[in-house]
Scaffold this active site. Structure first.
Site, PDB file in Angstrom:
ATOM      1  N   ARG A  56     -14.349  -6.693   1.880  1.00  0.00           N
ATOM      2  CA  ARG A  56     -12.782  -6.770   1.673  1.00  0.00           C
ATOM      3  C   ARG A  56     -11.979  -8.127   1.853  1.00  0.00           C
ATOM      4  NH1 ARG A  56     -10.139  -1.783   1.450  1.00  0.00           N
ATOM      5  NH2 ARG A  56      -8.109  -3.059   1.086  1.00  0.00           N
ATOM      6  N   GLN A 101     -10.369  -2.847  -3.525  1.00  0.00           N
ATOM      7  CA  GLN A 101     -11.571  -2.100  -3.163  1.00  0.00           C
ATOM      8  C   GLN A 101     -12.788  -2.294  -3.997  1.00  0.00           C
ATOM      9  OE1 GLN A 101     -12.382  -0.320  -0.113  1.00  0.00           O
ATOM     10  NE2 GLN A 101     -14.165  -0.800  -0.977  1.00  0.00           N
ATOM     11  N   ASP A 103     -16.539   8.883  -2.268  1.00  0.00           N
ATOM     12  CA  ASP A 103     -15.500   8.777  -1.428  1.00  0.00           C
ATOM     13  C   ASP A 103     -14.955  10.202  -0.945  1.00  0.00           C
ATOM     14  OD1 ASP A 103     -12.949   7.859  -0.236  1.00  0.00           O
ATOM     15  OD2 ASP A 103     -12.092   7.741  -2.300  1.00  0.00           O
ATOM     16  N   CYS A 157     -16.240   3.616   0.405  1.00  0.00           N
ATOM     17  CA  CYS A 157     -15.146   2.817   0.729  1.00  0.00           C
ATOM     18  C   CYS A 157     -14.230   3.137   2.037  1.00  0.00           C
ATOM     19  CB  CYS A 157     -13.833   2.952  -0.275  1.00  0.00           C
ATOM     20  SG  CYS A 157     -13.150   4.678  -0.411  1.00  0.00           S
ATOM     21  N   HIS A 184      -7.168   1.315  -6.961  1.00  0.00           N
ATOM     22  CA  HIS A 184      -7.583   0.384  -5.626  1.00  0.00           C
ATOM     23  C   HIS A 184      -8.080  -0.604  -6.223  1.00  0.00           C
ATOM     24  CE1 HIS A 184      -7.933  -0.345  -1.707  1.00  0.00           C
ATOM     25  NE2 HIS A 184      -8.502   0.761  -1.099  1.00  0.00           N
ATOM     26  N   ARG A 204       0.795  -1.230   0.088  1.00  0.00           N
ATOM     27  CA  ARG A 204      -0.073  -0.091   0.039  1.00  0.00           C
ATOM     28  C   ARG A 204       1.016   1.093  -0.065  1.00  0.00           C
ATOM     29  NH1 ARG A 204      -5.364   1.566   1.702  1.00  0.00           N
ATOM     30  NH2 ARG A 204      -5.388   3.339   3.006  1.00  0.00           N
TER      31      ARG A 204
END
Length: 317
Positions: free
Chosen positions: A304, A144, A236, A276, A141, A114
């Site tokens: 997830r 996600q 988001d 998210c 991402h 990450r």
């Protein structure tokens, strides 16, 4: 005994850097397996295909969902996970990424990273002989997006033909969601303020894919247009990690893009609200929407774990 479908083109699936590298069929297989693994886990069935496997997790950005879901996933699959703070590794003191990749390949069975720059992940995967998973970069991402698609599939029963309205910053989450949506034959409309639209190259690529799958991509500055008759409304945060100095400017730019009761009134009555997380209630989304009956944000967050377990089994199993 759970039985997951493995992809015959295993050689094509060494890494997960972006959903661009995955076919519609491969994504569908991951989602199918994620749901199977989730259902087995809920029933208390033991499924440990990664016994003895170790996942190294490199973090250059702080995390809640990514760290806990990958670590818990590896443990539940019979393996283990090792937290590696990027600042504590020699890579944080100037060791070439290629050297780090080769060294870690001698010790562990897979790497999840990450970080900030997508080219860092690409360079790591280029030199590693073990699978590399993109846990987040400033451009993509993908994990996600897999969880997002799984959530929609579980709630709606299918993906093809559904419309997603993404309201807000055309960021890494938006990029992966656009790609994942069109690969599954969905329609996605993204509404962003001028200057904050998704990456044009990703939009062009996704429109080309949509022509093959029957999906579509619309980029607009009109939030109502995007939300009109949407099956899913997604947003988001307006200011992501690393953009804190832009916060005041962004608050003004995005002021008319809050997902609230008025905006979602243009969506279908049974729309799903998705985020998210983490969320800033009162900024990108109102309390009444994120905490309302159409919100599936915690179902989405939970997936997830399961979507990534399916990915880990595919790449490390």
């Amino acid at each position: 005994m759970i039985s997951v479908k493995t992809n015959e083109k295993k050689a094509d699936l060494k890494d997960m850097l972006t959903l661009r590298d995955y076919s519609s069929e491969q994504i569908n297989d991951l989602l199918t397996n994620a749901i199977k693994i989730k259902n087995a886990f809920k029933l208390g069935e033991s499924y440990t295909p990664l016994k003895g496997k170790i996942l190294g997790m490199i973090f250059d950005k702080s995390s809640t969902r990514t760290r806990v879901s990958f670590e818990a996933g590896m443990i539940q699959l019979g393996g283990s996970a090792m937290y590696l703070n990027g600042k504590d590794l020699q890579i944080g003191r100037g060791e070439p990424i290629s050297d780090t990749a080769k060294v870690l390949s001698e010790y562990i069975d897979g790497i999840m990273i990450r970080t900030h720059y997508h080219h860092t992940v690409e360079e790591l995967a280029k030199h590693a002989s073990i699978p590399v998973i993109n846990g987040l970069t400033d451009m993509y991402h993908p994990c996600q997006a897999l969880a997002d698609l799984q959530t929609i599939l579980e709630c709606k029963g299918s993906l093809t033909g559904l419309k997603i309205a993404y309201i807000g910053d055309g960021n890494n989450v938006a990029h992966s969601l656009i790609i994942g949506a069109v690969k599954m034959g969905m329609h996605i409309a993204v509404a962003s303020p001028a200057g904050y639209e998704p990456n044009p190259e990703i939009v062009t690529y996704s429109k080309e894919i949509a022509e093959q799958t029957g999906g579509s991509v619309i980029i607009t500055n009109d939030a109502v247009e995007a939300a009109n008759q949407a099956d899913v409304v997604y947003t988001d945060v307006w200011t992501s990690m690393g953009q804190e100095e832009e916060n005041e400017i962004r608050l003004k730019a995005f002021a008319n893009y809050q997902v609230n009761a008025e905006l979602v009134s243009h969506a279908k009555p049974d729309y799903l609200f998705m985020h998210c997380l983490p969320a800033h209630r009162g900024e990108e989304v109102s309390h009444e929407v994120i905490d309302g009956e159409n919100s599936v944000v915690f179902h989405q967050a939970g997936n997830r774990l399961h979507a990534q377990k399916a990915l880990l089994v595919e790449l490390l199993g």
